[in-house]
Design a protein around this motif. Structure first.
Motif, PDB file in Angstrom:
ATOM      1  N   ALA A  95       0.815  -1.209   0.000  1.00  7.06           N
ATOM      2  CA  ALA A  95       0.000   0.000   0.000  1.00  7.06           C
ATOM      3  C   ALA A  95       0.850   1.262   0.000  1.00  7.06           C
ATOM      4  CB  ALA A  95      -0.937   0.015   1.208  1.00  7.06           C
ATOM      5  N   ASP A  96       2.049   1.184   0.592  1.00  6.87           N
ATOM      6  CA  ASP A  96       2.892   2.381   0.644  1.00  6.87           C
ATOM      7  C   ASP A  96       4.383   2.070   0.538  1.00  6.87           C
ATOM      8  OD1 ASP A  96       3.328   1.235   3.094  1.00  6.87           O
ATOM      9  OD2 ASP A  96       2.656   2.935   4.278  1.00  6.87           O
ATOM     10  N   ASP A  97       4.715   0.921  -0.047  1.00 12.46           N
ATOM     11  CA  ASP A  97       6.124   0.587  -0.236  1.00 12.46           C
ATOM     12  C   ASP A  97       6.277  -0.374  -1.407  1.00 12.46           C
ATOM     13  OD1 ASP A  97       4.957  -1.640   1.051  1.00 12.46           O
ATOM     14  OD2 ASP A  97       6.897  -2.296   1.767  1.00 12.46           O
ATOM     15  N   VAL A  98       7.510  -0.471  -1.889  1.00 11.28           N
ATOM     16  CA  VAL A  98       7.827  -1.422  -2.948  1.00 11.28           C
ATOM     17  C   VAL A  98       9.244  -1.925  -2.710  1.00 11.28           C
ATOM     18  CG1 VAL A  98       8.670   0.363  -4.558  1.00 11.28           C
ATOM     19  CG2 VAL A  98       7.860  -1.814  -5.460  1.00 11.28           C
ATOM     20  N   THR A  99       9.429  -3.210  -2.919  1.00  9.36           N
ATOM     21  CA  THR A  99      10.764  -3.804  -2.857  1.00  9.36           C
ATOM     22  C   THR A  99      10.995  -4.523  -4.170  1.00  9.36           C
ATOM     23  OG1 THR A  99       9.914  -5.814  -1.813  1.00  9.36           O
ATOM     24  CG2 THR A  99      10.763  -4.111  -0.352  1.00  9.36           C
ATOM     25  N   TRP A 100      12.240  -4.579  -4.593  1.00 11.36           N
ATOM     26  CA  TRP A 100      12.560  -5.325  -5.804  1.00 11.36           C
ATOM     27  C   TRP A 100      13.938  -5.946  -5.635  1.00 11.36           C
ATOM     28  CZ3 TRP A 100      13.887  -0.339  -5.329  1.00 11.36           C
ATOM     29  CH2 TRP A 100      15.069   0.102  -5.884  1.00 11.36           C
ATOM     30  N   GLY A 101      14.163  -7.010  -6.360  1.00 14.88           N
ATOM     31  CA  GLY A 101      15.434  -7.708  -6.275  1.00 14.88           C
ATOM     32  C   GLY A 101      15.308  -9.084  -6.875  1.00 14.88           C
ATOM     33  N   SER A 102      16.174  -9.979  -6.414  1.00 17.03           N
ATOM     34  CA  SER A 102      16.215 -11.353  -6.905  1.00 17.03           C
ATOM     35  C   SER A 102      16.094 -12.299  -5.722  1.00 17.03           C
ATOM     36  CB  SER A 102      17.544 -11.615  -7.624  1.00 17.03           C
ATOM     37  OG  SER A 102      17.695 -12.993  -7.884  1.00 17.03           O
ATOM     38  N   ASN A 103      15.481 -13.452  -5.956  1.00 13.32           N
ATOM     39  CA  ASN A 103      15.396 -14.459  -4.910  1.00 13.32           C
ATOM     40  C   ASN A 103      16.558 -15.458  -4.967  1.00 13.32           C
ATOM     41  OD1 ASN A 103      14.725 -15.868  -7.203  1.00 13.32           O
ATOM     42  ND2 ASN A 103      12.822 -16.728  -6.399  1.00 13.32           N
ATOM     43  N   MET A 104      17.526 -15.216  -5.836  1.00  9.70           N
ATOM     44  CA  MET A 104      18.672 -16.127  -5.925  1.00  9.70           C
ATOM     45  C   MET A 104      19.499 -16.013  -4.650  1.00  9.70           C
ATOM     46  SD  MET A 104      18.035 -17.585  -8.729  1.00  9.70           S
ATOM     47  CE  MET A 104      19.471 -18.605  -8.891  1.00  9.70           C
ATOM     48  N   ILE A 105      19.947 -17.144  -4.139  1.00  9.29           N
ATOM     49  CA  ILE A 105      20.642 -17.184  -2.855  1.00  9.29           C
ATOM     50  C   ILE A 105      21.946 -16.383  -2.882  1.00  9.29           C
ATOM     51  CG2 ILE A 105      21.911 -19.326  -3.299  1.00  9.29           C
ATOM     52  CD1 ILE A 105      21.134 -20.086  -0.344  1.00  9.29           C
ATOM     53  N   TYR A 106      22.542 -16.240  -4.037  1.00  9.21           N
ATOM     54  CA  TYR A 106      23.822 -15.545  -4.134  1.00  9.21           C
ATOM     55  C   TYR A 106      23.685 -14.080  -4.553  1.00  9.21           C
ATOM     56  CZ  TYR A 106      23.091 -16.714  -9.048  1.00  9.21           C
ATOM     57  OH  TYR A 106      22.563 -16.852 -10.303  1.00  9.21           O
ATOM     58  N   ALA A 107      22.462 -13.572  -4.683  1.00  6.44           N
ATOM     59  CA  ALA A 107      22.249 -12.200  -5.146  1.00  6.44           C
ATOM     60  C   ALA A 107      22.942 -11.169  -4.244  1.00  6.44           C
ATOM     61  CB  ALA A 107      20.761 -11.901  -5.250  1.00  6.44           C
ATOM     62  N   ALA A 108      22.840 -11.335  -2.933  1.00  3.95           N
ATOM     63  CA  ALA A 108      23.448 -10.367  -2.012  1.00  3.95           C
ATOM     64  C   ALA A 108      24.969 -10.359  -2.143  1.00  3.95           C
ATOM     65  CB  ALA A 108      23.041 -10.666  -0.570  1.00  3.95           C
ATOM     66  N   VAL A 109      25.565 -11.526  -2.359  1.00  3.04           N
ATOM     67  CA  VAL A 109      27.023 -11.580  -2.529  1.00  3.04           C
ATOM     68  C   VAL A 109      27.422 -10.816  -3.785  1.00  3.04           C
ATOM     69  CG1 VAL A 109      28.982 -13.108  -3.019  1.00  3.04           C
ATOM     70  CG2 VAL A 109      27.354 -13.695  -1.225  1.00  3.04           C
ATOM     71  N   GLN A 110      26.666 -10.959  -4.848  1.00  2.00           N
ATOM     72  CA  GLN A 110      26.987 -10.231  -6.066  1.00  2.00           C
ATOM     73  C   GLN A 110      26.803  -8.726  -5.863  1.00  2.00           C
ATOM     74  OE1 GLN A 110      28.520 -11.614  -8.489  1.00  2.00           O
ATOM     75  NE2 GLN A 110      28.237 -13.692  -7.770  1.00  2.00           N
ATOM     76  N   GLN A 111      25.763  -8.339  -5.146  1.00  2.58           N
ATOM     77  CA  GLN A 111      25.477  -6.926  -4.910  1.00  2.58           C
ATOM     78  C   GLN A 111      26.537  -6.274  -4.017  1.00  2.58           C
ATOM     79  OE1 GLN A 111      23.053  -4.939  -6.087  1.00  2.58           O
ATOM     80  NE2 GLN A 111      22.975  -3.253  -4.667  1.00  2.58           N
ATOM     81  N   PHE A 112      26.890  -6.941  -2.918  1.00  3.22           N
ATOM     82  CA  PHE A 112      27.763  -6.329  -1.912  1.00  3.22           C
ATOM     83  C   PHE A 112      29.196  -6.838  -1.926  1.00  3.22           C
ATOM     84  CE2 PHE A 112      23.415  -6.273  -0.107  1.00  3.22           C
ATOM     85  CZ  PHE A 112      23.227  -4.896  -0.124  1.00  3.22           C
ATOM     86  N   GLY A 113      29.451  -7.964  -2.606  1.00  3.54           N
ATOM     87  CA  GLY A 113      30.774  -8.562  -2.609  1.00  3.54           C
ATOM     88  C   GLY A 113      31.003  -9.412  -1.377  1.00  3.54           C
ATOM     89  N   ALA A 114      32.079 -10.172  -1.392  1.00  2.00           N
ATOM     90  CA  ALA A 114      32.432 -11.020  -0.241  1.00  2.00           C
ATOM     91  C   ALA A 114      33.901 -11.411  -0.344  1.00  2.00           C
ATOM     92  CB  ALA A 114      31.562 -12.276  -0.202  1.00  2.00           C
ATOM     93  N   GLU A 115      34.525 -11.524   0.800  1.00  2.00           N
ATOM     94  CA  GLU A 115      35.911 -11.975   0.867  1.00  2.00           C
ATOM     95  C   GLU A 115      35.957 -13.503   0.830  1.00  2.00           C
ATOM     96  OE1 GLU A 115      38.764  -9.958   1.181  1.00  2.00           O
ATOM     97  OE2 GLU A 115      37.336  -8.351   0.712  1.00  2.00           O
ATOM     98  N   ALA A 116      37.030 -14.049   0.316  1.00  2.00           N
ATOM     99  CA  ALA A 116      37.211 -15.501   0.308  1.00  2.00           C
ATOM    100  C   ALA A 116      37.053 -16.037   1.724  1.00  2.00           C
ATOM    101  CB  ALA A 116      38.586 -15.868  -0.252  1.00  2.00           C
ATOM    102  N   GLY A 117      36.250 -17.074   1.883  1.00  2.00           N
ATOM    103  CA  GLY A 117      36.035 -17.693   3.176  1.00  2.00           C
ATOM    104  C   GLY A 117      35.046 -16.972   4.079  1.00  2.00           C
ATOM    105  N   ALA A 118      34.398 -15.933   3.596  1.00  2.00           N
ATOM    106  CA  ALA A 118      33.469 -15.164   4.433  1.00  2.00           C
ATOM    107  C   ALA A 118      32.329 -16.011   4.984  1.00  2.00           C
ATOM    108  CB  ALA A 118      32.901 -13.986   3.640  1.00  2.00           C
ATOM    109  N   PHE A 119      31.993 -17.104   4.313  1.00  2.00           N
ATOM    110  CA  PHE A 119      30.882 -17.948   4.744  1.00  2.00           C
ATOM    111  C   PHE A 119      31.354 -19.326   5.196  1.00  2.00           C
ATOM    112  CE2 PHE A 119      29.297 -15.117   1.345  1.00  2.00           C
ATOM    113  CZ  PHE A 119      28.586 -14.263   2.158  1.00  2.00           C
ATOM    114  N   GLY A 120      32.613 -19.398   5.649  1.00  2.00           N
ATOM    115  CA  GLY A 120      33.139 -20.661   6.134  1.00  2.00           C
ATOM    116  C   GLY A 120      33.820 -21.454   5.036  1.00  2.00           C
ATOM    117  N   ALA A 121      33.707 -22.765   5.133  1.00  2.00           N
ATOM    118  CA  ALA A 121      34.383 -23.621   4.167  1.00  2.00           C
ATOM    119  C   ALA A 121      33.618 -24.926   4.013  1.00  2.00           C
ATOM    120  CB  ALA A 121      35.808 -23.913   4.624  1.00  2.00           C
TER     121      ALA A 121
END
Length: 171
Positions: A95-121
């Motif tokens: 009613a008063d907002d909108v969100t847009w993006g992708s539901n792909m699990i790796y979308a945030a990593v592509q958007q913000f970047g990540a260092e090697a090993g940031a999510f463990g191993a």
């Protein structure tokens, strides 16, 4: 304090319609969502962020990984053989907002970047019986912003809002 009294029925009715249109802006949010999905798809087509800055190129290690899998990378970073990320951009309007993006699990990593090993191993044993240890992600991934509101988007969004209000006043 000065006081203005409106006696025109036409103006009073127009203001009432604008007030009503502002009480539930879902139609406006839908227009904005549709525009932002198109704008984001344009970012993929151009290979750049919302302000037109080109995305970081693929590394040789990434190109080698494509070759090892016998996959052909797309023409630009973030566009792989399946086009999964660019093909899943959608929006949800309220009613008063909108969100847009992708539901792909790796979308945030592509958007913000990540260092090697940031999510463990990941550890395990491969098909040849050798133990392996692989950081996740296995290499540094630079931020490649595909979502956002650029300068051109800001101007277009103002036009969308103006058209919405003009339409409400004219109804």
């Amino acid at each position: 304090m000065p006081r203005i009294e409106i006696t025109s029925d036409t103006l009073t009715e127009a203001l009432a319609r604008i007030s009503e249109a502002l009480s539930d802006t879902a139609p406006l949010m839908q227009d904005i969502g549709e525009y932002m999905v198109k704008s984001t798809n344009d970012n993929f087509a151009a290979g750049s962020d919302p302000d037109g800055k080109p995305w970081a190129p693929r590394t040789q290690a990434t190109l080698d990984a494509y070759a090892a899998r016998k996959d052909k990378p797309g023409p630009r970073p973030l566009i792989g053989p399946t086009k999964s990320l660019s093909g899943t951009i959608s929006y949800e309007a309220g009613a008063d907002d909108v969100t847009w993006g992708s539901n792909m699990i790796y979308a945030a990593v592509q958007q913000f970047g990540a260092e090697a090993g940031a999510f463990g191993a990941r550890m395990g044993v491969n098909k040849k019986g050798r133990r392996f240890f692989m950081p996740i992600p296995w290499g540094n991934i630079p931020a490649r912003r595909f979502l956002g509101v650029g300068k051109e988007d800001q101007a277009a969004l103002i036009e969308i809002v103006e058209e919405y209000l003009e339409g409400a006043a004219a109804d």
